[in-house]
Design a protein around this motif. Sequence first.
Motif, short mmCIF file in Angstrom:
data_model
loop_
_atom_site.label_atom_id
_atom_site.label_comp_id
_atom_site.label_asym_id
_atom_site.label_seq_id
_atom_site.Cartn_x
_atom_site.Cartn_y
_atom_site.Cartn_z
N VAL A 192 -14.47 -28.16 -25.02
CA VAL A 192 -13.36 -27.89 -26.03
C VAL A 192 -12.02 -28.08 -25.21
CG1 VAL A 192 -14.77 -25.89 -27.00
CG2 VAL A 192 -13.05 -25.45 -25.37
N THR A 193 -10.92 -28.64 -26.55
CA THR A 193 -9.51 -28.66 -25.82
C THR A 193 -8.92 -27.59 -26.46
OG1 THR A 193 -9.27 -30.07 -27.78
CG2 THR A 193 -10.03 -31.09 -25.76
N ALA A 194 -8.33 -26.77 -25.48
CA ALA A 194 -7.65 -25.47 -25.73
C ALA A 194 -6.18 -25.75 -25.98
CB ALA A 194 -7.86 -24.64 -24.47
N VAL A 196 -3.75 -26.83 -24.41
CA VAL A 196 -2.98 -26.24 -23.14
C VAL A 196 -2.10 -27.39 -22.54
CG1 VAL A 196 -2.64 -25.27 -20.78
CG2 VAL A 196 -4.34 -24.48 -22.75
N GLU A 197 -1.00 -27.29 -22.24
CA GLU A 197 0.04 -28.80 -21.83
C GLU A 197 -0.12 -28.08 -20.36
OE1 GLU A 197 1.56 -32.15 -22.11
OE2 GLU A 197 1.01 -30.89 -23.64
N ALA A 198 -0.91 -28.76 -19.38
CA ALA A 198 -0.66 -28.50 -17.99
C ALA A 198 0.36 -29.35 -17.37
CB ALA A 198 -2.20 -29.13 -17.33
N HIS A 199 0.85 -28.66 -16.38
CA HIS A 199 1.93 -29.11 -15.76
C HIS A 199 1.35 -29.97 -14.43
CE1 HIS A 199 4.59 -26.29 -17.51
NE2 HIS A 199 3.76 -25.26 -17.03
N THR A 200 1.07 -31.49 -14.99
CA THR A 200 0.53 -32.56 -14.28
C THR A 200 0.71 -33.89 -14.78
OG1 THR A 200 -1.50 -33.20 -12.95
CG2 THR A 200 -1.59 -32.44 -15.22
N HIS A 201 0.40 -34.82 -14.16
CA HIS A 201 0.66 -36.07 -14.85
C HIS A 201 0.13 -36.35 -16.02
CE1 HIS A 201 0.74 -40.66 -15.22
NE2 HIS A 201 1.84 -40.63 -14.46
N GLU A 202 0.46 -37.00 -17.23
CA GLU A 202 0.05 -37.25 -18.41
C GLU A 202 -1.61 -37.55 -18.46
OE1 GLU A 202 0.68 -40.03 -22.48
OE2 GLU A 202 2.12 -40.20 -20.76
N TYR A 203 -1.96 -38.72 -17.34
CA TYR A 203 -3.06 -39.27 -17.42
C TYR A 203 -4.24 -38.23 -16.85
CZ TYR A 203 -0.92 -43.89 -18.62
OH TYR A 203 -0.13 -44.69 -19.18
N ILE A 204 -3.78 -37.15 -16.45
CA ILE A 204 -4.91 -36.29 -15.71
C ILE A 204 -4.69 -34.84 -16.57
CG2 ILE A 204 -5.18 -37.46 -13.36
CD1 ILE A 204 -3.27 -35.81 -12.22
N ALA A 205 -4.11 -34.66 -17.35
CA ALA A 205 -3.93 -33.51 -18.17
C ALA A 205 -4.92 -33.55 -19.07
CB ALA A 205 -2.38 -33.16 -18.72
N SER A 246 -5.79 -31.94 -13.76
CA SER A 246 -6.12 -32.05 -12.27
C SER A 246 -4.89 -31.94 -11.67
CB SER A 246 -6.69 -33.38 -12.07
OG SER A 246 -8.02 -33.61 -12.37
N GLN A 247 -4.71 -31.70 -10.30
CA GLN A 247 -3.67 -31.17 -9.42
C GLN A 247 -2.96 -30.13 -9.89
OE1 GLN A 247 -3.76 -31.96 -6.70
NE2 GLN A 247 -1.72 -32.03 -5.59
N ILE A 248 -3.36 -29.06 -10.56
CA ILE A 248 -2.87 -27.93 -11.04
C ILE A 248 -2.82 -26.69 -10.12
CG2 ILE A 248 -3.01 -26.13 -12.98
CD1 ILE A 248 -3.16 -29.05 -14.12
N PHE A 249 -1.57 -26.57 -9.87
CA PHE A 249 -1.18 -25.37 -9.03
C PHE A 249 -0.79 -23.97 -9.72
CE2 PHE A 249 0.14 -29.38 -7.07
CZ PHE A 249 -0.31 -29.12 -5.59
N ASP A 250 -0.69 -24.06 -10.93
CA ASP A 250 -0.04 -22.83 -11.63
C ASP A 250 -1.19 -22.20 -12.62
OD1 ASP A 250 1.08 -20.93 -13.16
OD2 ASP A 250 2.68 -22.26 -14.01
N SER A 251 -1.53 -21.29 -12.30
CA SER A 251 -2.80 -20.39 -13.02
C SER A 251 -2.48 -20.07 -14.37
CB SER A 251 -3.40 -19.30 -12.21
OG SER A 251 -2.25 -18.20 -12.31
N SER A 252 -1.21 -20.37 -14.64
CA SER A 252 -0.84 -19.85 -16.34
C SER A 252 -1.61 -20.60 -17.18
CB SER A 252 0.79 -19.87 -16.43
OG SER A 252 0.96 -21.36 -16.16
N GLY A 253 -1.99 -21.99 -16.77
CA GLY A 253 -2.55 -22.84 -17.70
C GLY A 253 -4.03 -22.43 -17.96
N PHE A 254 -4.75 -21.75 -17.05
CA PHE A 254 -5.79 -21.41 -17.09
C PHE A 254 -5.93 -20.06 -17.86
CE2 PHE A 254 -6.48 -23.87 -12.92
CZ PHE A 254 -7.59 -24.66 -13.33
N GLU A 255 -4.79 -19.21 -17.74
CA GLU A 255 -4.96 -18.21 -18.54
C GLU A 255 -4.65 -18.25 -20.06
OE1 GLU A 255 -2.16 -14.15 -18.63
OE2 GLU A 255 -1.60 -15.61 -17.41
N VAL A 256 -3.90 -19.35 -20.33
CA VAL A 256 -3.78 -19.95 -21.74
C VAL A 256 -5.18 -20.27 -22.28
CG1 VAL A 256 -2.67 -21.08 -23.58
CG2 VAL A 256 -1.36 -20.04 -21.59
#
Length: 476
Positions: A192-194, A196-205, A246-256
């Motif tokens: 599923v796609t949730a 979420v706007e992950a804080h990473t490069h567009e091509y690996i979000a 990918s290359q995610i440092f902030d757990s807030s994305g996982f929380e959402v």
Amino acid sequence: MPSHEAGWAHADGALKGPSWLREPHDPNALVPSLWSQTAHKDAGDLVVGGVRLPDLAAEHMTPAYVLDEADFRSRARAFREAFSDYDVFYAGKAFLCTTVARWIAEEGLNLDVCSPGELTVALTAGFDPARIGYHGNNKGYPELRRAVHEGVGRIIVDSFEEIERLTQIARDLVTGAGAPSSITQVRVMVRVTAGVEAHTHEYIATAHEDQKFGFSITSGDAAEAVRRVVAAPGLTLLGLHSHIGSQIFDSSGFEVAARRVLALHHEVSEELGITLPELDLGGGFGIAYTTQDDPSDPAQLATELTKIVEHECRALGIDQPRLSIEPGRAIVGPSMCTLYTVGTVKEVALDGGARRTYVSVDGGMSDNIRTALYDADYSCTLASRHSDAPPMLTRVVGKHCEAGDILVKDEFLASDVRAGDLVAVPGTGAYCRSMASNYNHALRPPVIAVRDGVATVLLRRETEADLLATDLGVNP
């Protein structure tokens, strides 16, 4: 390190920028967080796994990928121990060969693959197919049929067409259409796609709406995919799968993401009267490519993710499903460095009187496309001698016929760097060899494992005969 070209030029030729540029570091020193655990300098020589890299270069030539086996195993083990209540799947797309597949099995991890070729490598290594998860957004009927017949433990479905194909394959199992008699059910997860706007490069979000992976929760497609899988005879729904990038440092994305995916998990239970036993949170855990990166260790990640899921399950009043994660880069990324030989050193003038030194090496975008593709940042070090020369800001580039053929955008090397020196780039274990190419008919480098002073070639260097093997245009 981040590129800060804008505003560098001054009338006096000096460079300006953030503090790490204004205060050059010792080019002979290693930053431990960027290198594998056994890497160190000895009289200027870079040593990894007890092997002096100048000696390795003399025997195996450059460029070469150098894989620290002890470091790889240690990182795999750290994930298995920190996430002891989870199923941990190594993401093979980061880097996979038969030896690495065996290491993963020996360290108690499962394996993700996303192509027939990766599945072949895993099976050739003797990896238990029941411990394999199969990804991909465009899995055709023959590919799915093979995965099912090989006994792959879970298939992560990504489209309605794929559900239809698996339904037909499951129907064939019931009728005994050439399938092993031991296989009676096809075990699947719904990706599923949730949103979420992950804080990473567009091509690996990979969790925002406008991209190719998964079923949208917001549109209702995810719920409909679940209904279709549940209704299909022969398909067993394990649960939902979410991957935010990918290359995610902030757990807030996982929380959402967890909040939205678990809400769907609960809705499915309420509507269909079933309890999904599992939830896959994906991977994408970041690593340190430069001193600007501050990744979490596996224990910290496990604590944060577990708290997130426990909190959401309590809020929904539901039992916590069995969780799984998919680290790839976080295991193999720091375990590998790439070794190059310097060919030319060129100083060029910039606007305003500033100057930059370009250090050209014998590899480039054919062995590491990430800088050109993702604007990725890397570090590097002189690997073959100690230098007392003052540091000099350099740009390390490859030998390909592209202006964008950059390996390390900005790094301090000794100002006497010269042709014949060895330069090593850390953090190249993930996606560098996996995405390597024959651009300009380059030969892909070998992967050489090092441990306890012994170097073992896992993947040999390509030869010109390999290049010509598929070229059928030469008259006999």
